[in-house]
Design a protein around this motif. Structure first.
Motif, PDB file in Angstrom:
ATOM      1  N   ALA A  40     -15.074   5.441   0.492  1.00  0.00           N
ATOM      2  CA  ALA A  40     -15.760   4.230   0.937  1.00  0.00           C
ATOM      3  C   ALA A  40     -15.079   3.725   2.208  1.00  0.00           C
ATOM      4  O   ALA A  40     -13.953   4.116   2.528  1.00  0.00           O
ATOM      5  CB  ALA A  40     -15.700   3.173  -0.161  1.00  0.00           C
ATOM      6  N   ARG A  62     -23.068   3.530  -3.083  1.00  0.00           N
ATOM      7  CA  ARG A  62     -21.806   4.148  -2.678  1.00  0.00           C
ATOM      8  C   ARG A  62     -21.319   5.107  -3.772  1.00  0.00           C
ATOM      9  O   ARG A  62     -21.605   4.920  -4.958  1.00  0.00           O
ATOM     10  CB  ARG A  62     -20.717   3.073  -2.443  1.00  0.00           C
ATOM     11  CG  ARG A  62     -20.628   2.575  -1.008  1.00  0.00           C
ATOM     12  CD  ARG A  62     -20.124   3.670  -0.098  1.00  0.00           C
ATOM     13  NE  ARG A  62     -19.972   3.249   1.278  1.00  0.00           N
ATOM     14  CZ  ARG A  62     -20.857   3.478   2.229  1.00  0.00           C
ATOM     15  NH1 ARG A  62     -21.989   4.080   1.941  1.00  0.00           N
ATOM     16  NH2 ARG A  62     -20.619   3.112   3.466  1.00  0.00           N
ATOM     17  N   TYR A  69     -23.611  -0.771  -3.423  1.00  0.00           N
ATOM     18  CA  TYR A  69     -22.652  -1.137  -2.381  1.00  0.00           C
ATOM     19  C   TYR A  69     -22.396  -2.633  -2.478  1.00  0.00           C
ATOM     20  O   TYR A  69     -23.305  -3.425  -2.694  1.00  0.00           O
ATOM     21  CB  TYR A  69     -23.249  -0.763  -1.024  1.00  0.00           C
ATOM     22  CG  TYR A  69     -22.281  -0.677   0.119  1.00  0.00           C
ATOM     23  CD1 TYR A  69     -20.931  -0.950  -0.015  1.00  0.00           C
ATOM     24  CD2 TYR A  69     -22.738  -0.297   1.383  1.00  0.00           C
ATOM     25  CE1 TYR A  69     -20.057  -0.862   1.049  1.00  0.00           C
ATOM     26  CE2 TYR A  69     -21.878  -0.201   2.458  1.00  0.00           C
ATOM     27  CZ  TYR A  69     -20.537  -0.486   2.291  1.00  0.00           C
ATOM     28  OH  TYR A  69     -19.684  -0.401   3.346  1.00  0.00           O
TER      29      TYR A  69
END
Length: 712
Positions: free
Chosen positions: A138, A237, A256
């Protein structure tokens, strides 16, 4: 413009990954609280929501730093932040958290609604991947050089030095924060919000509809983003911490955090409705609701572009205003957690509010100073000397001085009662003050409605300043020296004294009403002195000259504020410098340890997999810990390994206190032969790692794991 039927006011959800400093307080929480308290005084229907943002990479990163689990981190800091806000009198109607089941359900419902209607897109892209850690990275797990300012430790989503929003691809020489090595690119599939399809709507809504009522700094940033061309933005994500994507083919993916967090405003409103038996839907769906987001400038794009598109597509109302503030610096430098150049809310609470001579008045003192230096359109600066001057020269010497002088003279010259006002004996100075009191309500009200909070506060202080000037010109203490033959104050002098103190007392009452949104504790203390109920603080009473009845007895004066001493200021400046030096030393130590770790060579002979396979390693949770008598190095631990609780004696007493170990997860060698130590049978061993400096740290999972799980 017609007044809306209801208001929904939000403050940016703070990350539950550490203490929050006064820059955060000035950016999103005090301004919102002032505005909400004003609306409540207006008797308007308003709900003020906030909560802890508990997802995203910042949480597991902090958990790694503190050697614990993400759940433990959010549980710790959620409580701290909520307590800090309470102690600084931020009056949320609900302070929720995004780890709650209701939020997970709300966020997943929101995603599903958009996805089912084709408002989201899926794309297979190449993303950074750490081969050593075997993990997609990330944005916050990538660091590199900022292409904008050259800062060498910029994150993949934002540079903390210049504030520029970034993508990992923009970083120069990116490295993984997990392994410290350059990442590679690997394909992965994600869901995206196609912002590019909504540029026309955004341009019309922001740059046309709100051209005149939004702050210039907010409009400027929005225009820059739109003119630069919007791109689809991922809403999922590859991460194991967060709200799970509610699709069968999305294993290992979460929403996310930028998508998940603002939905927290909606779930918090739903929680408020459950708590109060109200209906939450009108606050998000009725066009007669005014939605206002208070945020810092680093959140403008999320609250003015991304979240409004999400709301618009879902059929919810969009924000009426986003009065975002710029950044607040500290003693000539930008606040920085990594450099320890900051003033945490907790530190101020401990050093001032909780001290013997502290209390609510010093919470108001901080609220006052931060409001006077709000970074409304440009960065501002907190200095301890500025704080001292604001309290001593304005709160004490102007506002507090006027209230105190008025009450002292009332008790001395009119028997502690509100004197009569003689309408037939009014002079020009009386008329001028009367007009200023009457006009104060509209003046302050207009400024608050326009989110000009600094100017609104200055207007209240100016009114107190006018009261001091009026009293100084009237000189009732001099009039009291005009004595007749019977030794009494002459009738003419008494009339002038009465009129002066009557107007000053009515002004005191007005000041309580007007200062209440800014300094709520000060207003309550003034009510106590005036022996009136809290209803007097209703905004409709501002500007009235009949708030205190003639002949009504008032209490003796109490000091509203105390001065800030030079020694206190110097202590805080010295403490700030000391903290920064300690941070430098710690950083140097980390570098030295890393260097030493890299130089360590393998000293044990090579083994084969079968040798390793003989070990039975299990996850366990320490349920209790105590020192072993007459053994300086030993601790007796009770460890839940899933199928049973084991007693383990460990030689770690010089590195850990017993209480710090309780609830920690550890890795246990479960098939080690029992061994008696100091008469206690130890049924296993917990794994630790020795640092180059000799200090031990626990070896534990990076996320909460079921006890008894096998470690392979």
């Amino acid at each position: 413009m017609n007044q809306p039927k209801r208001y929904l006011v939000t403050s940016a959800l703070p990350y539950a990954n550490g203490y929050k400093h006064i820059g955060h307080l000035a950016g999103a929480y005090i301004p919102a609280d002032i505005y909400v308290r004003y609306l409540r005084a207006q008797k308007r229907d308003v709900v003020f929501v906030c909560g802890s943002d508990e997802h995203g990479t910042a949480i597991p990163i902090q958990a790694s730093k503190e050697g614990t689990t993400p759940q433990a981190i959010i549980d710790k800091y959620h409580v701290i932040m909520k307590e800090n806000f309470d102690e600084l009198f931020i009056s949320f109607d609900v302070y929720d958290r995004t780890s709650n089941l209701l939020h997970h359900e709300t966020a997943q419902e929101f995603f599903t609604y958009l996805n089912d209607r084709g408002q989201l897109e899926t794309h297979e892209t190449e993303q950074f991947f750490d081969e050593e850690a075997q993990s997609f990275l990330a944005d916050r797990y990538i660091k590199g050089t900022c292409p904008n300012c050259g800062f060498e430790s910029a994150y993949g989503d934002q540079c903390e030095r210049c504030g520029k929003s970034l993508s990992p691809d923009e970083l120069i020489n990116p490295v993984s924060t997990l392994s410290g090595k350059p990442p590679i690119k690997r394909k992965t599939r994600h869901w995206y919000l196609p912002l590019n399809k909504h540029e026309d709507w955004l341009r019309n809504w922001i740059l046309n509809e709100h051209q005149k009522d939004w702050k210039i700094n907010v409009l400027g940033q929005c225009k820059s983003w739109i003119d630069g061309g919007l791109q689809p933005r991922a809403v999922t994500r590859d991460l194991d911490w967060g709200v799970k994507v509610p699709l069968p083919d999305a294993n290992g993916k979460v929403l996310y955090v930028w998508f998940d967090a603002p939905i927290g405003y909606i779930s918090a409103t739903r929680q408020w409705a459950l708590n109060t038996g109200k209906d939450w839907e009108p606050y998000w769906k009725d066009k007669d609701t005014k939605l206002v987001h208070f945020v810092g400038k680093d959140n403008i794009v999320f609250h003015c572009i991304i979240f409004p598109v999400m709301l618009h597509l879902h059929g919810y109302i969009v924000p009426d205003n986003v009065p975002a503030n710029e950044f607040m610096n500290l003693e000539g430098d930008k606040m920085s957690t990594s450099r320890n150049w900051k003033l945490d809310q907790q530190d101020y609470i401990d050093d001032f509010i909780k001290k013997e001579n502290g209390g609510p008045q010093l919470a108001d003192a901080l609220r006052y100073y931060l409001t006077t230096i709000l970074p409304e359109t440009k960065d501002s600066e907190f200095t301890w000397k500025g704080f001292q001057d604001a309290v001593n020269s304005e709160l004490v010497s102007i506002f507090g001085n006027f209230i105190n002088r008025t009450f002292v003279l009332m008790h001395k010259l009119t028997g502690g009662k509100v004197p009569k006002f003689h309408n037939d004996k009014v002079d020009e100075k009386d008329k001028a003050l009367i007009e200023e009191i009457k006009n104060s309500k509209t003046r302050v009200e207009n400024l608050l409605e326009d989110y000009k909070l600094r100017d609104a506060l200055f207007a209240v202080i100016d009114l107190a300043r006018s009261g001091n000037k009026y009293m100084q010109e009237k000189e009732p203490w001099i009039k009291a020296k005009h004595i007749d033959a019977q030794g009494k104050i002459t009738e003419d002098a008494q009339i002038k004294i009465d009129n002066c103190l009557h107007l000053c007392l009515q002004l005191c009452a007005n000041l309580a009403v007007l200062i209440n949104p800014f300094l709520p504790n000060t207003a309550k203390k003034m009510l106590h002195m005036m022996k009136v109920v809290e209803k007097m603080l209703d905004w409709e009473n501002a500007g009235s000259l009949k708030l205190l009845s003639v002949g009504y007895s008032l209490r003796s004066p109490e000091l509203l504020f105390r001065k800030i001493e030079d020694l206190e200021v110097q202590y805080q400046i010295d403490k700030l410098k000391k903290n920064m030096e300690q941070a430098k030393d710690q950083q140097t130590t980390k570098v030295e340890i890393n260097d030493k770790m890299q130089s360590v060579e393998n000293v044990k002979p090579e083994i084969i997999y079968d040798d390793f396979g003989k070990l039975d390693l299990r996850i366990g949770t320490i349920t209790s810990a105590e020192k072993v008598e007459k053994a300086d190095k030993l601790l007796k631990l009770q460890v839940d390994v899933g199928f049973e609780t084991r007693t383990i004696v460990s030689g770690i007493a010089q590195h850990f206190s017993p209480e710090s170990l309780v609830t920690k997860q550890v890795i246990v060698v479960a098939n080690l032969a029992p061994r008696k130590m100091r008469g206690i049978e130890s049924q296993g061993m917990i794994l630790t790692a020795e640092q180059p400096d000799g200090k031990l740290i626990l070896v534990n999972p990076d996320s909460l794991t079921v006890n008894g799980s096998t470690v392979r």
